[in-house]
Design a protein around this motif. Structure first.
Motif, PDB file in Angstrom:
ATOM      1  N   ARG A  58      44.723  38.220  24.941  1.00 14.03           N
ATOM      2  CA  ARG A  58      45.383  38.291  26.243  1.00 14.03           C
ATOM      3  C   ARG A  58      44.329  38.363  27.340  1.00 14.03           C
ATOM      4  O   ARG A  58      43.230  38.892  27.119  1.00 14.03           O
ATOM      5  CB  ARG A  58      46.291  39.520  26.316  1.00 14.03           C
ATOM      6  CG  ARG A  58      47.146  39.572  27.585  1.00 14.03           C
ATOM      7  CD  ARG A  58      47.901  40.879  27.698  1.00 14.03           C
ATOM      8  NE  ARG A  58      46.988  42.016  27.885  1.00 14.03           N
ATOM      9  CZ  ARG A  58      47.397  43.256  28.078  1.00 14.03           C
ATOM     10  NH1 ARG A  58      48.684  43.538  28.077  1.00 14.03           N
ATOM     11  NH2 ARG A  58      46.515  44.233  28.246  1.00 14.03           N
ATOM     12  N   THR A  69      53.366  40.642  22.960  1.00 10.44           N
ATOM     13  CA  THR A  69      52.065  41.258  23.197  1.00 10.44           C
ATOM     14  C   THR A  69      51.807  42.321  22.142  1.00 10.44           C
ATOM     15  O   THR A  69      52.616  43.228  21.950  1.00 10.44           O
ATOM     16  CB  THR A  69      52.006  41.899  24.598  1.00 10.44           C
ATOM     17  OG1 THR A  69      52.214  40.884  25.582  1.00 10.44           O
ATOM     18  CG2 THR A  69      50.645  42.553  24.836  1.00 10.44           C
ATOM     19  N   LEU A 105      48.045  38.109  22.250  1.00 13.40           N
ATOM     20  CA  LEU A 105      49.344  37.455  22.407  1.00 13.40           C
ATOM     21  C   LEU A 105      49.691  36.741  21.109  1.00 13.40           C
ATOM     22  O   LEU A 105      48.866  36.003  20.546  1.00 13.40           O
ATOM     23  CB  LEU A 105      49.308  36.448  23.551  1.00 13.40           C
ATOM     24  CG  LEU A 105      48.979  37.011  24.934  1.00 13.40           C
ATOM     25  CD1 LEU A 105      48.942  35.881  25.965  1.00 13.40           C
ATOM     26  CD2 LEU A 105      49.988  38.076  25.354  1.00 13.40           C
TER      27      LEU A 105
END
Length: 289
Positions: A160, A219, A276
């Protein structure tokens, strides 16, 4: 030879050398870094008994090995250019008695489904932390998606935005004292196409463009204590190892010490390894470009 100006890692031979050298330390990171993401990806993909799975850029098998839950009538092909990494996966599979997984040293961008894959194609494509190392990321991923049957699933994990950045900055700052040229290259996010797909919105759109529908991006939070041992493992066991190229043993020891000192001086107590996890259902051809 690297023909992808966006991605200096697109030279598969250089990538293989870097990750082969890192293979032992890379596998040491599986319990804390690669493993949780690989398990999450396989779960989100809904890998089921008897399915055929292609795990590209598989490394030591963080997502390929969990995918072996397809059982004896299913199959998993783990593909990577770094054979030393693959050997760790082979040994783990042997210890676990897994007969349905094959680790193959090959360039994923050239991979063709072998004869043991159903005519309709693979049921699942998984790529954990590897898609942004692919030469010509978009076209190579689209091609891999084309090997999956209609209604199959494709999924990736990526860092991420913000993950690993503070620590990577420390590593590059220290290593550039010994290799000044590193200052021109920047950190991983700037040196690969990762910056184009490191938010939930951009990753979702990218998967949709690649020919998938019903895209889901989750996430996976992973904040790791910034111990000296873990910090050094993240240097020697990831793509960051490339910053040590050309240094002698004394310089490497100095880099390790100075990284630890910088981590303390900057008050870095945790390393953000947030990831992610994105999956989609293969429904249509990818958008041409």
């Amino acid at each position: 030879m690297n023909d992808d100006p966006e991605n200096p890692w697109a030279d598969s031979a250089e990538t293989a050398r870097t990750f082969d050298a890192a293979s032992g330390d890379f596998d040491e990171l599986t319990p804390t870094v690669w493993g949780p993401a690989g398990q999450a990806l396989v779960f989100q993909l809904g890998v089921a008994p008897d399915e055929a799975v292609l795990d590209a850029c598989c490394g030591t098998g963080s997502s390929a090995l969990p995918a072996a839950a397809v059982g004896p009538e299913g199959l998993v092909h783990g593909v990577d250019v770094a054979d030393e990494m693959l050997e760790h996966g082979r040994l783990t599979a042997e210890r676990r008695g897994l007969k349905n997984i094959e680790f193959v040293c090959a360039d994923a961008s050239q991979w063709e489904a072998p004869s043991d894959v159903p005519d309709a194609g693979y049921d699942v494509l998984s790529i954990s932390y590897g898609v942004f190392f692919l030469p010509d990321m978009d076209r190579t991923f689209w091609r891999l998606v084309s090997l999956v049957r209609q209604g199959g699933r494709a999924g990736v994990t990526v860092w991420r935005r913000g993950a690993m950045e503070e620590f990577s900055s420390i590593v590059f700052d220290v290593a550039s004292r010994y290799s000044p040229g590193l200052r021109e290259h920047g950190v991983l996010r700037d040196r690969t196409p990762l910056h184009r797909i490191d938010t939930p919105d951009t990753l979702e759109a990218w998967l949709a463009d690649a020919g998938t529908d019903s895209v889901e991006v989750r996430t996976l939070s992973n904040l790791l204590p910034a111990t000296e041992e873990l910090c050094w493992s993240l240097v020697t066991g990831t793509g960051l190892r490339a910053v040590l190229t050309g240094l002698d043993s004394g310089q490497v020891a100095s880099v390790r010490q100075q990284i630890a000192e910088e981590v303390t001086a900057r008050g870095l107590r945790t390393i953000d390894a947030t990831t992610l996890v994105a999956t989609g259902t293969v429904r249509r051809p990818p958008v041409s470009g």
